[in-house]
Enzyme design. Structure first.
Site, PDB file in Angstrom:
ATOM      1  N   GLU A  35       0.800  -1.232   0.000  1.00 49.91           N
ATOM      2  CA  GLU A  35       0.000   0.000   0.000  1.00 49.91           C
ATOM      3  C   GLU A  35       0.837   1.290   0.000  1.00 49.91           C
ATOM      4  OE1 GLU A  35      -3.920  -1.705   2.300  1.00 49.91           O
ATOM      5  OE2 GLU A  35      -2.244  -1.092   3.539  1.00 49.91           O
TER       6      GLU A  35
HETATM    7  C1  TNX Z   1      -4.514  -4.125   4.543  1.00 51.48           C
HETATM    8  S1  TNX Z   1      -2.883  -6.451   4.223  1.00 51.48           S
HETATM    9  C2  TNX Z   1      -3.271  -3.857   5.063  1.00 51.48           C
HETATM   10  C3  TNX Z   1      -3.147  -3.372   6.440  1.00 51.48           C
HETATM   11  C4  TNX Z   1      -4.482  -3.212   7.103  1.00 51.48           C
HETATM   12  C5  TNX Z   1      -5.385  -4.348   6.714  1.00 51.48           C
HETATM   13  C6  TNX Z   1      -6.702  -4.327   7.397  1.00 51.48           C
HETATM   14  C7  TNX Z   1      -1.794  -5.425   4.127  1.00 51.48           C
HETATM   15  C8  TNX Z   1      -0.501  -5.893   3.709  1.00 51.48           C
HETATM   16  N1  TNX Z   1      -2.093  -4.167   4.440  1.00 51.48           N
HETATM   17  O1  TNX Z   1      -2.434  -2.172   6.451  1.00 51.48           O
HETATM   18  O2  TNX Z   1      -4.298  -3.193   8.467  1.00 51.48           O
HETATM   19  O3  TNX Z   1      -5.586  -4.298   5.334  1.00 51.48           O
HETATM   20  O4  TNX Z   1      -7.412  -5.493   7.146  1.00 51.48           O
END
Ligand code: TNX
Length: 591
Positions: free
Chosen positions: A384
């Site tokens: 992300e």
């Molecule tokens: C996605 S999964 C994220 C996290 C969040 C999560 C909540 C991932 C690698 N990143 O930053 O906490 O969703 O479900």
């Protein structure tokens, strides 16, 4: 399982095609019979069988032998079947004639090896509180059960790095493994084969019966993990240790700690002290946050290692770094400190990939974390980072990957790392919700291995149902069946099973604020994921799993562990926990 073993579908290879344990004559008939008559009858049989021996034996010996024989005939079968284990063992050969009851005078004897003796002590610690038995631990060159429990470390047996063999006979228990990890997993199995009351912290009246037979067991995948996000909310060392206990129970061998995120930096880095003194003081919702000192962290690592669990530390880069930027604005692209963040959005923060100082920071932080990490892995996040795109992103990742390699560690990262160049040994953690992922499959073709954590099956922060009081639903609802019914070996298209290192269940903690919250989301789904990581695919069967999982409920209850009473699991309703013992511990405890 409860006291009524379920004859659910047999899920183990042919060796388990043995019917439910029954006795000849059956227990009900015997229960109505007169023990004295039986004892006499048995003595008569003995007399006929071997007159010469009898002639020498004195009356007291005879009476004792007869009493024992009558006792054996009267004994009900062990309450659990050999198959009542989560995760399902590889091979089971029940032997109803081999049921054994742990006696008060039992001794635990282990190979004269510090690692084997450590497992023996762990077993004694598990069994002493509920039984109230002394269970002394001794060592021997060739440990034999002799009416107790033998743990034999034997490097000539071919059971693999984590496998074990467990034999339960009328002579006691014999565990064989070529590693201490194998002995430890056998102990976890043994624990589940005893009545649920074994989880009691105080002595209880119980017949500590074990089902006779042999289990030969080894894991399907070498990496079986769970992740705890200690960044969104901070959790005390004690809470983390308790999570380690839950992992150990189900033969998981990796604890991934998500140590840094926008809302908090949780691990001390001496060369950048403000990461924790400033970056560690916030969390989601505005609470006080917190961080682990190096000593705290070492405690977690050691406690986990004693349970054959490797800690995988994650420093999430280049995104999810707001807390670091608050502490060190020089790392921010605009060199201005952002406000501390206590919300739950993602994807807005990043360290400046164009500034060399960023790479000093990365090398220092990863270097100090690597020095605290005996395990091979360093997780560098990579998810992300929406504002670091294309070649800037892959260029950053490639530099970070080299830093990790130079520290002598193996890179793990979320599957967003996939487009970056391959580096020997690199592992991607796949968290998608749709198994069609050509970019990840391509990275695997270039040599990456995969840890599989599908958001819509393995994310423990997803709600079970719309009314689950905490959790998310962006990847859907995950009830126990959804957590169980998928195959890590074939889940991602065009990724061969051989490239799958294993499976991991992540728990993100935006809405999780206490140990009870953690446990509510972990249990009963963690055992489902554990079974996918450990058990051979041939054992996969929802109905059988459901029944075996139900048997864990009374154990959690007895141990005071919170869990979600998932409606699709046939939890036993009858009281299964015997009354606490009110009599002095020296008294006979036969119910
Ligand atoms: C996605 S999964 C994220 C996290 C969040 C999560 C909540 C991932 C690698 N990143 O930053 O906490 O969703 O479900």
């Amino acid at each position: 399982m409860s006291t009524t073993p379920s004859p659910g579908p047999t899920t183990v290879p042919a060796t388990d095609a043995v019917p439910l344990p029954t006795r000849e004559p059956d227990a009900a008939t015997l229960a109505g019979a007169d023990a004295a008559t039986l004892a006499q009858a048995d003595a008569a049989t003995l007399a006929q069988a071997d007159a010469a021996t009898l002639a020498q034996a004195d009356a007291a010996t005879l009476a004792q032998a007869a009493e024992r024989a009558a006792g054996d005939l009267l004994a009900p079968p062990a309450p659990h079947r050999l198959a009542d284990v989560v995760p399902a063992p590889q091979q089971i050969q029940p032997d109803p004639t081999g049921d054994w009851v742990l006696p008060a005078e039992a001794v635990i004897v282990a190979s004269a090896d510090p690692a084997a003796l450590a497992v023996a002590e762990q077993l004694a610690h598990l069994l002493r509180p509920a039984t109230g038995y002394p269970l002394p631990v001794t060592d021997a060159t060739t440990p034999e059960p002799a009416g107790g429990i033998a743990l034999a470390l034997d490097d000539t047996v071919d059971l693999g790095a984590e496998g074990y063999r467990l034999d339960i006979t009328t002579d006691g228990v014999r565990v064989t493994a070529s590693t201490a990890a194998g002995l430890f997993y056998a102990v976890q199995t043994l624990r589940q084969l005893l009545p649920a009351a074994i989880e009691s912290p105080d002595p209880v009246t119980e017949r500590w019966a074990l089902p006779g037979g042999t289990i030969t067991d080894a894991p399907r995948f070498p990496y079986r993990g769970a992740m705890l996000d200690v960044a969104r909310h901070f959790f005390a060392v004690e809470d983390v240790l308790r999570v380690v206990d839950h992992l150990a129970r189900y033969k998981l061998n990796h604890l991934h700690l998500h140590l840094t995120d926008d809302q908090g930096w949780r691990i001390a880095v001496d060369s950048w002290p403000k990461l924790t003194t400033i970056g560690g003081t916030t969390e989601v919702g505005g609470g006080p946050g917190g961080h682990y000192t190096k000593a705290d962290y070492a405690r977690i690592v050691t406690y986990a290692a004693e349970r054959h669990i490797t800690v995988v530390p994650e420093i999430d880069l280049p995104g999810h770094t707001n807390a670091a930027l608050v502490a060190y604005p020089e790392l921010a692209p605009d060199k201005i400190a952002p406000p501390p963040y206590t919300g739950t959005e993602v994807g807005f923060s990043y360290v400046d990939p164009a500034d060399e100082r960023t790479y000093d920071f990365v090398a220092d932080a990863l270097g100090e974390v690597a020095a605290l990490t005996p395990g091979p892995w360093l997780h560098v996040g990579g998810d992300e980072a929406f504002k670091v795109k294309g070649e800037v992103y892959t260029g950053f990742v490639e530099r970070v990957q080299r830093i990790v390699a130079d520290l002598g560690k193996t890179v793990v990262g979320w599957h967003q790392l996939a487009p970056a160049a391959h580096l020997d040994g690199r592992v991607l953690q796949w968290w998608g919700t749709n198994g069609e992922d050509p970019t990840t499959a391509e990275a695997v073709r270039r040599g990456a291995r995969l840890i599989v954590s599908p958001g819509n099956h393995a994310y423990l922060d997803m709600k079970y149902a719309p009314d689950t009081p905490i959790g998310h639903d962006w990847a859907g609802l995950i009830d126990v069946r959804k957590a169980y019914d998928w195959d890590p070996g074939t889940h991602v298209a065009d990724v061969p099973t051989e490239a799958v290192l294993g499976v991991e269940a992540p728990l993100w903690t935006e809405s999780v604020t206490s140990l009870a919250d953690i446990e509510l989301l972990l249990l009963p789904r963690l055992p489902a994921i554990a079974e996918l990581g450990w058990s051979p695919r041939a054992t996969h069967d929802w109905n059988g799993f459901r029944d075996r999982l139900a048997g864990q409920g009374p154990r959690w209850e007895t141990a005071g562990i919170t869990f979600h009473r998932a409606p699709e699991i046939p939890w036993p309703t009858a009281p299964t926990i015997p009354a606490q013992r009110k009599v002095p511990q020296t008294e006979t405890t036969t119910p």
